[in-house]
Design a protein around this motif. Structure first.
Motif, PDB file in Angstrom:
ATOM      1  N   LEU A 147      76.502  45.127 103.269  1.00 47.20           N
ATOM      2  CA  LEU A 147      75.785  46.472 102.769  1.00 47.20           C
ATOM      3  C   LEU A 147      74.274  46.070 102.520  1.00 47.20           C
ATOM      4  O   LEU A 147      73.418  46.809 102.842  1.00 47.20           O
ATOM      5  N   ALA A 148      74.225  45.138 101.770  1.00 43.97           N
ATOM      6  CA  ALA A 148      72.767  44.871 101.228  1.00 43.97           C
ATOM      7  C   ALA A 148      72.707  43.333 100.908  1.00 43.97           C
ATOM      8  O   ALA A 148      73.803  42.439 100.780  1.00 43.97           O
ATOM      9  N   ALA A 149      71.526  42.623 101.529  1.00 42.13           N
ATOM     10  CA  ALA A 149      71.176  41.442 101.244  1.00 42.13           C
ATOM     11  C   ALA A 149      69.916  41.270 100.396  1.00 42.13           C
ATOM     12  O   ALA A 149      68.981  42.007 100.966  1.00 42.13           O
ATOM     13  N   SER A 150      69.758  40.363  99.480  1.00 39.38           N
ATOM     14  CA  SER A 150      68.293  40.183  98.555  1.00 39.38           C
ATOM     15  C   SER A 150      67.294  39.801  99.752  1.00 39.38           C
ATOM     16  O   SER A 150      67.629  38.815 100.430  1.00 39.38           O
ATOM     17  N   SER A 151      66.114  40.058  99.310  1.00 41.66           N
ATOM     18  CA  SER A 151      64.729  39.675  99.988  1.00 41.66           C
ATOM     19  C   SER A 151      64.528  38.092  99.470  1.00 41.66           C
ATOM     20  O   SER A 151      64.157  37.376 100.401  1.00 41.66           O
ATOM     21  N   GLU A 152      65.185  38.054  98.264  1.00 40.83           N
ATOM     22  CA  GLU A 152      64.946  36.786  97.877  1.00 40.83           C
ATOM     23  C   GLU A 152      65.980  35.667  98.444  1.00 40.83           C
ATOM     24  O   GLU A 152      66.952  36.339  98.491  1.00 40.83           O
ATOM     25  N   GLN A 153      65.284  34.808  98.917  1.00 39.68           N
ATOM     26  CA  GLN A 153      65.970  33.873  99.841  1.00 39.68           C
ATOM     27  C   GLN A 153      66.251  32.419  99.035  1.00 39.68           C
ATOM     28  O   GLN A 153      65.205  32.108  98.266  1.00 39.68           O
ATOM     29  N   VAL A 154      67.250  31.846  99.358  1.00 40.57           N
ATOM     30  CA  VAL A 154      67.110  30.462  98.767  1.00 40.57           C
ATOM     31  C   VAL A 154      67.406  29.422  99.759  1.00 40.57           C
ATOM     32  O   VAL A 154      68.111  29.604 100.509  1.00 40.57           O
ATOM     33  N   LEU A 155      66.929  28.218  99.883  1.00 39.80           N
ATOM     34  CA  LEU A 155      67.102  27.239 100.648  1.00 39.80           C
ATOM     35  C   LEU A 155      68.345  26.292 100.264  1.00 39.80           C
ATOM     36  O   LEU A 155      68.367  26.166  99.103  1.00 39.80           O
ATOM     37  N   GLY A 156      69.222  26.143 101.186  1.00 37.64           N
ATOM     38  CA  GLY A 156      70.420  25.139 100.658  1.00 37.64           C
ATOM     39  C   GLY A 156      71.072  24.467 101.732  1.00 37.64           C
ATOM     40  O   GLY A 156      70.793  24.628 102.885  1.00 37.64           O
ATOM     41  N   TRP A 157      71.796  23.440 101.187  1.00 35.95           N
ATOM     42  CA  TRP A 157      72.478  22.431 102.479  1.00 35.95           C
ATOM     43  C   TRP A 157      73.523  23.281 102.977  1.00 35.95           C
ATOM     44  O   TRP A 157      74.246  23.689 101.976  1.00 35.95           O
ATOM     45  N   GLU A 158      73.742  23.174 104.157  1.00 34.27           N
ATOM     46  CA  GLU A 158      75.173  23.650 104.632  1.00 34.27           C
ATOM     47  C   GLU A 158      75.606  22.661 105.778  1.00 34.27           C
ATOM     48  O   GLU A 158      75.062  21.831 106.407  1.00 34.27           O
ATOM     49  N   GLY A 159      76.964  22.759 105.816  1.00 29.30           N
ATOM     50  CA  GLY A 159      77.423  22.194 107.095  1.00 29.30           C
ATOM     51  C   GLY A 159      78.403  23.194 107.808  1.00 29.30           C
ATOM     52  O   GLY A 159      78.658  24.336 107.082  1.00 29.30           O
ATOM     53  N   ASP A 201      79.467  16.070 111.352  1.00 23.97           N
ATOM     54  CA  ASP A 201      78.455  14.919 110.932  1.00 23.97           C
ATOM     55  C   ASP A 201      77.004  15.604 110.940  1.00 23.97           C
ATOM     56  O   ASP A 201      76.011  15.101 111.224  1.00 23.97           O
ATOM     57  N   ARG A 202      76.630  17.116 110.615  1.00 25.69           N
ATOM     58  CA  ARG A 202      75.295  17.357 110.744  1.00 25.69           C
ATOM     59  C   ARG A 202      75.430  18.238 109.329  1.00 25.69           C
ATOM     60  O   ARG A 202      76.461  19.117 109.005  1.00 25.69           O
ATOM     61  N   ARG A 203      74.431  18.173 108.651  1.00 18.32           N
ATOM     62  CA  ARG A 203      73.974  19.174 107.404  1.00 18.32           C
ATOM     63  C   ARG A 203      72.743  19.692 107.697  1.00 18.32           C
ATOM     64  O   ARG A 203      71.863  19.052 108.385  1.00 18.32           O
ATOM     65  N   GLY A 204      72.561  20.745 107.101  1.00 24.53           N
ATOM     66  CA  GLY A 204      71.257  21.459 107.430  1.00 24.53           C
ATOM     67  C   GLY A 204      70.668  22.284 106.300  1.00 24.53           C
ATOM     68  O   GLY A 204      71.457  22.846 105.667  1.00 24.53           O
ATOM     69  N   LEU A 205      69.272  22.239 106.255  1.00 21.94           N
ATOM     70  CA  LEU A 205      68.842  23.240 104.963  1.00 21.94           C
ATOM     71  C   LEU A 205      68.667  24.546 105.635  1.00 21.94           C
ATOM     72  O   LEU A 205      67.970  24.481 106.616  1.00 21.94           O
ATOM     73  N   VAL A 206      69.215  25.273 104.998  1.00 21.97           N
ATOM     74  CA  VAL A 206      69.191  26.809 105.747  1.00 21.97           C
ATOM     75  C   VAL A 206      68.658  27.727 104.491  1.00 21.97           C
ATOM     76  O   VAL A 206      69.136  27.770 103.354  1.00 21.97           O
ATOM     77  N   ALA A 207      67.911  28.661 105.017  1.00 20.27           N
ATOM     78  CA  ALA A 207      67.297  29.825 104.167  1.00 20.27           C
ATOM     79  C   ALA A 207      68.374  31.029 104.342  1.00 20.27           C
ATOM     80  O   ALA A 207      68.602  31.328 105.250  1.00 20.27           O
ATOM     81  N   ARG A 208      69.198  31.479 102.940  1.00 19.81           N
ATOM     82  CA  ARG A 208      69.903  32.503 103.013  1.00 19.81           C
ATOM     83  C   ARG A 208      69.547  33.641 101.929  1.00 19.81           C
ATOM     84  O   ARG A 208      69.062  32.847 100.737  1.00 19.81           O
ATOM     85  N   SER A 209      69.930  34.720 101.876  1.00 19.30           N
ATOM     86  CA  SER A 209      69.525  35.682 100.713  1.00 19.30           C
ATOM     87  C   SER A 209      70.554  34.948  99.547  1.00 19.30           C
ATOM     88  O   SER A 209      71.370  34.708  99.719  1.00 19.30           O
ATOM     89  N   ARG A 210      69.953  35.414  98.411  1.00 19.45           N
ATOM     90  CA  ARG A 210      70.496  34.818  97.146  1.00 19.45           C
ATOM     91  C   ARG A 210      71.640  35.588  96.768  1.00 19.45           C
ATOM     92  O   ARG A 210      72.571  35.205  96.542  1.00 19.45           O
ATOM     93  N   GLU A 211      71.631  37.025  97.192  1.00 19.01           N
ATOM     94  CA  GLU A 211      72.517  37.875  96.762  1.00 19.01           C
ATOM     95  C   GLU A 211      72.970  38.539  98.070  1.00 19.01           C
ATOM     96  O   GLU A 211      72.079  39.030  98.630  1.00 19.01           O
ATOM     97  N   VAL A 212      74.267  39.052  98.236  1.00 19.65           N
ATOM     98  CA  VAL A 212      74.645  39.957  99.331  1.00 19.65           C
ATOM     99  C   VAL A 212      75.765  40.810  98.460  1.00 19.65           C
ATOM    100  O   VAL A 212      76.456  40.591  97.620  1.00 19.65           O
TER     101      VAL A 212
END
Ligand code: LHY
Ligand code: ZN
Length: 156
Positions: A86-98, A104-115
């Protein structure tokens, strides 16, 4: 029953999942049970139905501290059917994801901080939830799977 986790390269991971229309279908509840046990066996914190071969809009967000994400917050696993962002903050955060489909891959991904998400429970009742930080990140990662997107294929 633990289901086979489809790996990157399997075309199902690039397809769009269909909405669930029959909540009383016993196959749906078997799928959910299998996803929950697959999640547990793989020490995952999230899972989407296409990863176990089902093109249905079903995902699970299940943050909990584990060897792969030691500082993940503890929460009850939440099964979400036909989720809508319904809503995703424009504020984004970089974080590690698998991804359990991209070993065997991890990546830094930008995501909205709040949804803010609307979804249906396995019993068919409509709910809303607001998440920040890691649970919000997991949701966005799983929601991507429902539209055939796998992390590391996103443009930062
Ligand atoms: O592959 C999946 N889900 O699709 N599982 C990931 C979920 C995830 C998402 C975002 C950040 C960290 C982890 C896992 O490692 O449990
Ligand atoms: Zn994934």
């Amino acid at each position: 029953m633990t289901l086979r986790l489809r790996q990157i390269g399997d075309p199902i991971l690039t397809q769009v999942a269909e909405p669930v229309s029959h909540f009383r279908d016993p196959d749906l509840h078997r799928l959910i049970e299998s996803m929950l046990s697959t999640l547990k066996d793989s020490n995952g914190v999230g899972l989407a139905a296409p990863q176990v071969g089902s093109l249905l809009q079903v995902l699970i967000v299940a943050s909990r501290p584990n060897p792969r994400y030691p500082d993940a917050p503890q929460m009850q696993p939440l099964v979400m059917i036909n989720p809508q962002l319904l809503a995703a903050s424009s504020e984004q955060v970089l974080g590690w994801e698998g991804c359990l489909s991209v070993p065997d891959r991890r990546g830094l991904v930008a995501r909205s901080r709040e949804v803010e998400v609307e979804y249906y429970t396995p019993q068919g009742s409509r709910q809303r939830v607001v998440w920040q930080d890691f649970p919000a990140r997991i949701f966005q990662h799983e929601y991507d799977h429902l539209i055939g997107r796998v992390f590391l294929q996103r443009h930062p």
